[in-house]
Design an enzyme around this catalytic site. Structure first.
Site, mmCIF file in Angstrom:
data_model
loop_
_atom_site.group_PDB
_atom_site.id
_atom_site.type_symbol
_atom_site.label_atom_id
_atom_site.label_comp_id
_atom_site.label_asym_id
_atom_site.label_seq_id
_atom_site.Cartn_x
_atom_site.Cartn_y
_atom_site.Cartn_z
ATOM 1 N N TYR B 49 0.566 -1.585 0.039
ATOM 2 C CA TYR B 49 0.262 -0.062 -0.505
ATOM 3 C C TYR B 49 1.000 0.879 -0.131
ATOM 4 C CZ TYR B 49 -4.255 -3.094 1.160
ATOM 5 O OH TYR B 49 -4.588 -3.701 0.904
ATOM 6 N N GLU B 50 0.742 2.161 -0.501
ATOM 7 C CA GLU B 50 1.455 3.345 -0.977
ATOM 8 C C GLU B 50 1.703 4.566 0.033
ATOM 9 O OE1 GLU B 50 -0.611 5.730 -4.023
ATOM 10 O OE2 GLU B 50 -2.098 6.559 -2.488
ATOM 11 N N SER B 51 1.111 3.965 1.686
ATOM 12 C CA SER B 51 1.091 4.689 3.016
ATOM 13 C C SER B 51 2.385 4.335 3.615
ATOM 14 C CB SER B 51 -0.027 4.487 3.917
ATOM 15 O OG SER B 51 0.157 2.799 3.728
ATOM 16 N N GLY B 52 3.079 2.796 2.574
ATOM 17 C CA GLY B 52 3.950 2.882 3.186
ATOM 18 C C GLY B 52 4.176 0.928 3.814
#
Lengths: 267, 241
Positions: B49-52
Site C-alpha cells: 500500500y502506498e502508505s508504506g
C-alpha cells in the site's frame, strides 16, 4: 507549551503551513485549534487534505491549497473542498496540485536545503499546467527529468507518540513524510500523546531532536479520528459520518458551531 | 451460485494477479481483488500500500490505505520517500491497480476534474500516486464501470498516462468485459465479455469506435471458492450501476 499558546504564537494569518501525517498521526487537534482561533488566508500544504483540511477550508481558514490527493479515503469526496472549488464557498480556493511522488520530493528538497528535486513523472499529463513543475536535463546521461521546487512551509505541525522532557520527539508506525516536513519548515510544532522521562527507541522509530522543534504540546488523542499507532485506533465510523456532516453547509455549520463553542470531543 | 456484475468484476481483477508478483494496492475494489487473489490462487502475492506498508496481510478490508491493520501485519513499514523513490520509481513493484472517472482509447486516465479545470462540474480527488504508478509498474490493472460517460473520446484532464512504449501492459476490467493493450498497438482492445453481454452492447457504452479482438472470449463466471472467499471479506465494493 499549551496547544492554544503554541498555535497562537507559531501560526500567523497568511502563513504557508503543513499539517502532515499520511492517514496515520494526522494532527487534528492542532488544526481545530487553528479554526477556533480564526486563522485565515493560510496556504494549506498537505499531500492528502483529508478531513483536517476539509474542516479548515469549510471554516474559512484557507486561501490556497497545495496537495496531491483530495478525497475522503475509502469513502468518497471531501465535500467542503469541493464546495470551495466548485462554488467558491465560503471563499475562493486557489489550487496547486501535484502527484504524491512530486509532493514527497518537494519535501525532500526542502529538508535537504536544495532548490528543487528531480523525478520521473508529470511528462505528458495535464498536471504541469496547474502545478509548479519544470524540466531538467541530467548532466551525465542527458535524460530529461521533471523538476519540482522545494517546499518551505513557514510552519509544519505534526503529531507523534512521545516527547521527552527536553522536547525530543519519537514517532513510529507508518512514518509518512513527517520528518521531511519538519526539516523543510521554518518553524515546527509537535503535539504528542505522552511526555516521558526518557525516550526508548521503538522498532521503526523516528526521532526528531528538540533543537529542530519550536514547541511541543501534550495533546492526548490529538490525532483522532485518524490514529496513533500503539495508542489509539482509527475512527473509521467518523470518516464515514463526515460524508453526511460535510455534505451540506447547514450540517457542517452545526458541527463548526459545536467545535468553536468547545463542547466535548469534536474530532 | 448466483452473482452480480460487481462481484464478477472484482473476481476478474483478482485473476490478473499472479503468485510471484508484487502489487501496489489502493482501497476499494483493488483491495478486495488483491486480498481475494492472495486467499485463493496467489498466496505469496506481495501486497504493497502506498502508505508504506510492504507485504501486508490484513484480516479485514481496510477503509484507508494506512489503516492500523496494514501496519501491524506488514513485513516492513517504510516512509513515503522510500515507497515512492526506492520502491515505485525504479520499477520494483510489478503490478499497479488504478481506478478512474474517465479513460480514453489509449488507456490514459482522468481522476482530476469533470468539466473545465477552472470551473469543474465535479472536482475529483486528483492524482495521488496514480501518475507514477502508471509509469513505473510493468502491468497496470484498471477497474471502472463501463459507460459512454467513463469511456470517452477525449479526457477532460489527463492525470495519468498509459505506458505506450511497448514495455508495459494494461488490462481494463469493467462490468461488461475486459480490454487490453498489447505490444503491437497502443490502443485498448476488447478481448472478453461478461456472460450474456454482446460486443454490440459494449460498443454502445464506449465513446469511440472500439477495437475488437478476432476471438472475443466469454469471461468464466466466479467459481464457488472465489465467491465464497470474496463474500467472506465483507464490506463489498459499491455496485457500479
Amino acid at each position: 507549551m499549551p496547544l492554544e499558546e503554541a498555535i497562537g504564537s507559531l501560526l500567523n494569518d497568511g502563513d504557508s503551513v503543513a499539517f502532515e501525517g499520511f492517514t496515520h498521526l494526522i494532527p487534528f487537534a492542532a488544526g481545530q485549534e487553528a479554526i477556533r482561533q480564526g486563522k485565515k488566508d493560510l496556504e494549506l500544504v498537505r499531500m492528502t487534505p483529508d478531513l483536517i483540511y476539509d474542516q479548515m477550508i469549510g471554516a474559512g481558514c484557507a486561501r490556497r491549497l497545495v496537495f496531491s490527493y483530495g478525497g475522503n479515503p475509502g469513502v468518497g469526496s471531501l465535500h467542503r473542498l469541493r464546495d470551495a472549488v466548485e462554488n467558491q464557498w465560503p471563499a475562493p480556493l486557489e489550487l496547486e496540485e501535484h502527484s504524491h511522488a512530486g509532493m514527497v520530493n518537494r519535501y525532500i528538497a526542502g529538508a535537504s536545503g536544495l532548490p528543487f528535486a528531480v523525478l520521473r513523472g508529470y511528462a505528458g499529463t495535464d498536471l504541469p499546467d496547474h502545478s509548479e513543475v519544470g524540466e531538467v536535463t541530467c548532466p551525465f546521461t542527458g535524460e530529461v527529468l521533471s523538476a519540482v521546487p522545494a517546499l518551505r512551509p513557514d510552519l509544519t505541525v505534526i503529531h507523534a507518540q512521545q516527547a521527552d522532557r527536553q522536547g525530543n520527539v519519537q514517532l513510529w508506525g507508518i512514518p509518512g513524510v513527517q520528518k521531511e516536513a519538519v526539516l523543510s519548515a521554518a518553524r515546527s510544532l509537535v503535539t504528542v500523546e505522552e511526555i516521558v522521562d526518557e525516550l526508548t527507541l521503538q522498532p521503526g522509530g523516528v526521532i526528531i531532536p528538540s533543537w529542530e522543534i519550536d514547541a511541543v504540546s501534550h495533546v492526548p488523542n490529538g490525532a483522532q479520528p485518524s490514529y496513533t499507532h500503539g495508542y489509539t485506533t482509527r475512527d473509521n465510523d467518523f470518516y464515514r459520518e463526515w460524508d453526511e456532516i460535510s455534505r451540506s453547509r447547514e450540517a457542517f455549520g452545526e458541527w463548526l458551531d459545536r467545535l468553536t463553542a468547545g463542547e466535548g470531543d469534536e474530532s | 451460485m448466483s452473482f452480480d456484475s460487481a462481484e464478477l468484476m472484482t473476481v476478474v481483477a483478482a485473476r490478473q494477479l499472479q503468485n510471484d508478483q508484487s502489487v501496489l494496492v489502493g482501497v476499494g475494489r483493488p483491495s478486495h481483488a488483491a486480498i481475494l487473489a492472495k486467499r485463493t490462487h496467489a498466496p505469496d502475492l506481495v501486497l504493497i500500500y502506498e502508505s508504506g506498508t510492504i507485504d501486508a496481510d490484513p484480516d479485514s478490508i481496510p477503509l484507508s490505505i494506512g489503516d492500523p491493520e496494514l501496519a501491524a501485519t506488514s513485513t516492513s513499514v517504510v516512509s513515503l520517500p522510500d515507497i515512492f523513490n526506492y520502491w515505485l520509481q525504479p520499477g520494483r513493484i510489478d503490478v499497479g491497480f488504478l481506478g478512474a472517472a474517465q479513460i480514453d482509447r489509449h488507456g490514459n486516465l482522468n481522476t482530476t476534474v469533470i468539466g473545465e479545470y477552472d470551473h469543474p462540474r465535479v472536482r475529483l480527488p486528483g492524482a495521488g500516486g496514480a501518475p507514477e504508478i502508471a509509469r513505473s509498474c510493468q502491468e497496470i490493472v484498471v477497474t471502472l464501470p463501463h459507460s459512454a460517460r467513463t469511456f470517452v473520446p477525449e479526457l477532460d484532464f489527463t492525470t495519468s498516462l498509459c505506458r505506450s512504449d511497448g514495455e508495459g501492459s494494461m488490462v481494463v476490467v469493467t462490468d461488461l468485459g475486459v480490454l487490453e493493450t498489447s505490444d503491437q498497438h497502443d490502443e485498448l482492445e476488447l478481448t472478453a465479455t461478461f456472460p450474456g453481454i454482446g460486443v454490440g452492447e459494449v460498443q454502445d457504452q464506449t465513446g469511440w469506435e472500439l477495437k475488437v479482438a478476432g476471438d472475443v472470449a466469454e469471461v468464466a463466471p466466479p467459481t464457488a471458492e472465489e465467491l465464497e472467499v470474496l463474500r467472506s471479506l465483507g464490506s463489498k465494493p459499491k455496485a457500479v450501476r
